[in-house]
Design a protein around this motif. Sequence first.
Motif, PDB file in Angstrom:
ATOM      1  N   LEU A 115       1.685  -0.307  16.263  1.00  0.00           N
ATOM      2  CA  LEU A 115       0.672  -0.050  15.234  1.00  0.00           C
ATOM      3  C   LEU A 115       1.293   0.639  14.018  1.00  0.00           C
ATOM      4  N   TYR A 116       2.200   1.557  14.252  1.00  0.00           N
ATOM      5  CA  TYR A 116       2.876   2.241  13.144  1.00  0.00           C
ATOM      6  C   TYR A 116       3.683   1.248  12.317  1.00  0.00           C
ATOM      7  N   ARG A 117       4.419   0.382  12.996  1.00  0.00           N
ATOM      8  CA  ARG A 117       5.226  -0.598  12.272  1.00  0.00           C
ATOM      9  C   ARG A 117       4.350  -1.619  11.544  1.00  0.00           C
ATOM     10  N   ARG A 118       3.220  -1.965  12.159  1.00  0.00           N
ATOM     11  CA  ARG A 118       2.275  -2.853  11.489  1.00  0.00           C
ATOM     12  C   ARG A 118       1.691  -2.187  10.241  1.00  0.00           C
ATOM     13  N   ALA A 119       1.429  -0.874  10.336  1.00  0.00           N
ATOM     14  CA  ALA A 119       0.899  -0.153   9.178  1.00  0.00           C
ATOM     15  C   ALA A 119       1.908  -0.163   8.034  1.00  0.00           C
ATOM     16  N   LEU A 120       3.189   0.042   8.350  1.00  0.00           N
ATOM     17  CA  LEU A 120       4.221  -0.030   7.322  1.00  0.00           C
ATOM     18  C   LEU A 120       4.288  -1.435   6.739  1.00  0.00           C
ATOM     19  N   GLY A 121       4.186  -2.430   7.595  1.00  0.00           N
ATOM     20  CA  GLY A 121       4.206  -3.806   7.117  1.00  0.00           C
ATOM     21  C   GLY A 121       3.020  -4.121   6.232  1.00  0.00           C
ATOM     22  N   ALA A 122       1.848  -3.592   6.596  1.00  0.00           N
ATOM     23  CA  ALA A 122       0.655  -3.815   5.770  1.00  0.00           C
ATOM     24  C   ALA A 122       0.817  -3.178   4.400  1.00  0.00           C
ATOM     25  N   ALA A 123       1.462  -2.011   4.348  1.00  0.00           N
ATOM     26  CA  ALA A 123       1.698  -1.371   3.055  1.00  0.00           C
ATOM     27  C   ALA A 123       2.626  -2.226   2.187  1.00  0.00           C
ATOM     28  N   LEU A 124       3.662  -2.777   2.795  1.00  0.00           N
ATOM     29  CA  LEU A 124       4.577  -3.638   2.043  1.00  0.00           C
ATOM     30  C   LEU A 124       3.880  -4.911   1.561  1.00  0.00           C
ATOM     31  N   ASP A 125       3.060  -5.502   2.440  1.00  0.00           N
ATOM     32  CA  ASP A 125       2.325  -6.706   2.055  1.00  0.00           C
ATOM     33  C   ASP A 125       1.361  -6.409   0.909  1.00  0.00           C
ATOM     34  N   ALA A 126       0.693  -5.249   0.991  1.00  0.00           N
ATOM     35  CA  ALA A 126      -0.286  -4.897  -0.038  1.00  0.00           C
ATOM     36  C   ALA A 126       0.382  -4.721  -1.398  1.00  0.00           C
ATOM     37  N   VAL A 127       1.492  -3.998  -1.438  1.00  0.00           N
ATOM     38  CA  VAL A 127       2.134  -3.754  -2.729  1.00  0.00           C
ATOM     39  C   VAL A 127       2.728  -5.054  -3.282  1.00  0.00           C
ATOM     40  N   ALA A 128       3.190  -5.930  -2.394  1.00  0.00           N
ATOM     41  CA  ALA A 128       3.699  -7.225  -2.862  1.00  0.00           C
ATOM     42  C   ALA A 128       2.582  -8.061  -3.473  1.00  0.00           C
ATOM     43  N   ASN A 129       1.412  -8.036  -2.835  1.00  0.00           N
ATOM     44  CA  ASN A 129       0.268  -8.781  -3.375  1.00  0.00           C
ATOM     45  C   ASN A 129      -0.175  -8.222  -4.723  1.00  0.00           C
ATOM     46  N   ILE A 130      -0.232  -6.911  -4.822  1.00  0.00           N
ATOM     47  CA  ILE A 130      -0.652  -6.278  -6.078  1.00  0.00           C
ATOM     48  C   ILE A 130       0.325  -6.622  -7.192  1.00  0.00           C
ATOM     49  N   ALA A 131       1.624  -6.534  -6.896  1.00  0.00           N
ATOM     50  CA  ALA A 131       2.641  -6.845  -7.904  1.00  0.00           C
ATOM     51  C   ALA A 131       2.559  -8.304  -8.353  1.00  0.00           C
ATOM     52  N   ALA A 132       2.109  -9.177  -7.442  1.00  0.00           N
ATOM     53  CA  ALA A 132       2.012 -10.599  -7.776  1.00  0.00           C
ATOM     54  C   ALA A 132       0.664 -10.971  -8.386  1.00  0.00           C
ATOM     55  N   GLY A 133      -0.195  -9.975  -8.612  1.00  0.00           N
ATOM     56  CA  GLY A 133      -1.485 -10.237  -9.222  1.00  0.00           C
ATOM     57  C   GLY A 133      -2.558 -10.682  -8.249  1.00  0.00           C
ATOM     58  N   ARG A 134      -2.301 -10.509  -6.955  1.00  0.00           N
ATOM     59  CA  ARG A 134      -3.289 -10.884  -5.941  1.00  0.00           C
ATOM     60  C   ARG A 134      -3.990  -9.643  -5.412  1.00  0.00           C
ATOM     61  N   VAL A 135      -5.202  -9.821  -4.928  1.00  0.00           N
ATOM     62  CA  VAL A 135      -5.941  -8.729  -4.294  1.00  0.00           C
ATOM     63  C   VAL A 135      -5.458  -8.615  -2.849  1.00  0.00           C
ATOM     64  N   PRO A 136      -5.005  -7.440  -2.422  1.00  0.00           N
ATOM     65  CA  PRO A 136      -4.523  -7.311  -1.045  1.00  0.00           C
ATOM     66  C   PRO A 136      -5.661  -7.490  -0.048  1.00  0.00           C
ATOM     67  N   GLY A 137      -5.349  -8.162   1.056  1.00  0.00           N
ATOM     68  CA  GLY A 137      -6.350  -8.375   2.097  1.00  0.00           C
ATOM     69  C   GLY A 137      -6.235  -7.334   3.195  1.00  0.00           C
ATOM     70  N   GLY A 138      -6.963  -7.561   4.271  1.00  0.00           N
ATOM     71  CA  GLY A 138      -6.927  -6.641   5.402  1.00  0.00           C
ATOM     72  C   GLY A 138      -7.948  -5.529   5.287  1.00  0.00           C
ATOM     73  N   THR A 139      -8.039  -4.753   6.349  1.00  0.00           N
ATOM     74  CA  THR A 139      -8.989  -3.643   6.401  1.00  0.00           C
ATOM     75  C   THR A 139      -8.466  -2.456   5.604  1.00  0.00           C
ATOM     76  N   THR A 140      -9.306  -1.923   4.720  1.00  0.00           N
ATOM     77  CA  THR A 140      -8.922  -0.769   3.911  1.00  0.00           C
ATOM     78  C   THR A 140     -10.028   0.283   3.967  1.00  0.00           C
ATOM     79  N   PRO A 141      -9.852   1.335   4.784  1.00  0.00           N
ATOM     80  CA  PRO A 141     -10.850   2.404   4.788  1.00  0.00           C
ATOM     81  C   PRO A 141     -10.979   3.011   3.403  1.00  0.00           C
ATOM     82  N   SER A 142     -12.178   3.449   3.068  1.00  0.00           N
ATOM     83  CA  SER A 142     -12.390   4.050   1.757  1.00  0.00           C
ATOM     84  C   SER A 142     -11.828   5.467   1.709  1.00  0.00           C
ATOM     85  N   TYR A 143     -11.678   5.969   0.506  1.00  0.00           N
ATOM     86  CA  TYR A 143     -11.226   7.351   0.300  1.00  0.00           C
ATOM     87  C   TYR A 143     -12.160   8.315   1.023  1.00  0.00           C
TER      88      TYR A 143
END
Length: 272
Positions: free
Chosen positions: A224-252
């Motif tokens: 789960l920890y490694r998946r969380a790190l992977g999700a962070a990398l996927d999210a920033v890659a999507n944002i940098a490419a102009g895409r909305v990151p997917g997956g579950t995102t708890p609110s602030y």
Amino acid sequence: MTAETAVPAVTSFAALHHRPGEPLLLPNAWDHASAAVLAARGFSAIGTTSLAVAAAVGLPDGEAATREHTLRLALTLGSEPYLLSVDAEDGFSDDPGEVAELAHELWAVGAVGINLEDGLGPTARHAAKIAAVKAAVPGLFVNARTDTYWLGDGVETDTLRRLDAYRQAGADGVFVPGLTDPGRIADVVRCVDAPLNVLYSPAGPAVPQLADLGVRRISLGSLLYRRALGAALDAVANIAAGRVPGGTTPSYDEVCALERSVSARASANSTG
């Protein structure tokens, strides 16, 4: 953990390993927030993962460098309303007395289980650690891990010899990470008189098949920890490419609410 709650908690944790056809699926957390969201999803027992504890502070895993960090996390999680099992590497010492002292400290802050790995070291030394822990803290559930498949060649005779020695020393359960072959899992279940814990692998048997094989505990380890790190990398890659990151995102606010609940309990305990 109070004297009034210790025995029922430990009894219920041990009982989770003795439900034929219904293994304990144990997710592994690395901080308060990760444990809290897992508990909110209905997991009544949660483990810690030594890799994440080490990585969070820039220390190596499996080299006895995170004893105090492990204790600090157990102190944070041990008073929460779920059963806590702590991954303590090899006990952070070759001295059985020092490992027993660590186990007592974990018990004192609310842990009901401990995972101790042999790292393919001498069988007698690991058995002595287990015996010392059970003598010092009889109620603590000791999950004895052998690394014959994780670090070694997966020789079944050596695996069974080690597990038998650990069981004779007082281990409540046995753990063989890296064991994924269904036939060999069934052999270990048949030959060892203790609940068998395996490490879930996406490439191995699914949970229902592991249940059918007689496995009693399925740990997720650092997945789960490694998946969380992977999700962070996927999210920033999507944002940098102009895409909305997917997956579950708890609110602030949802994340803040997790910490407010801790503060509220701490306040109630200090005035109660």
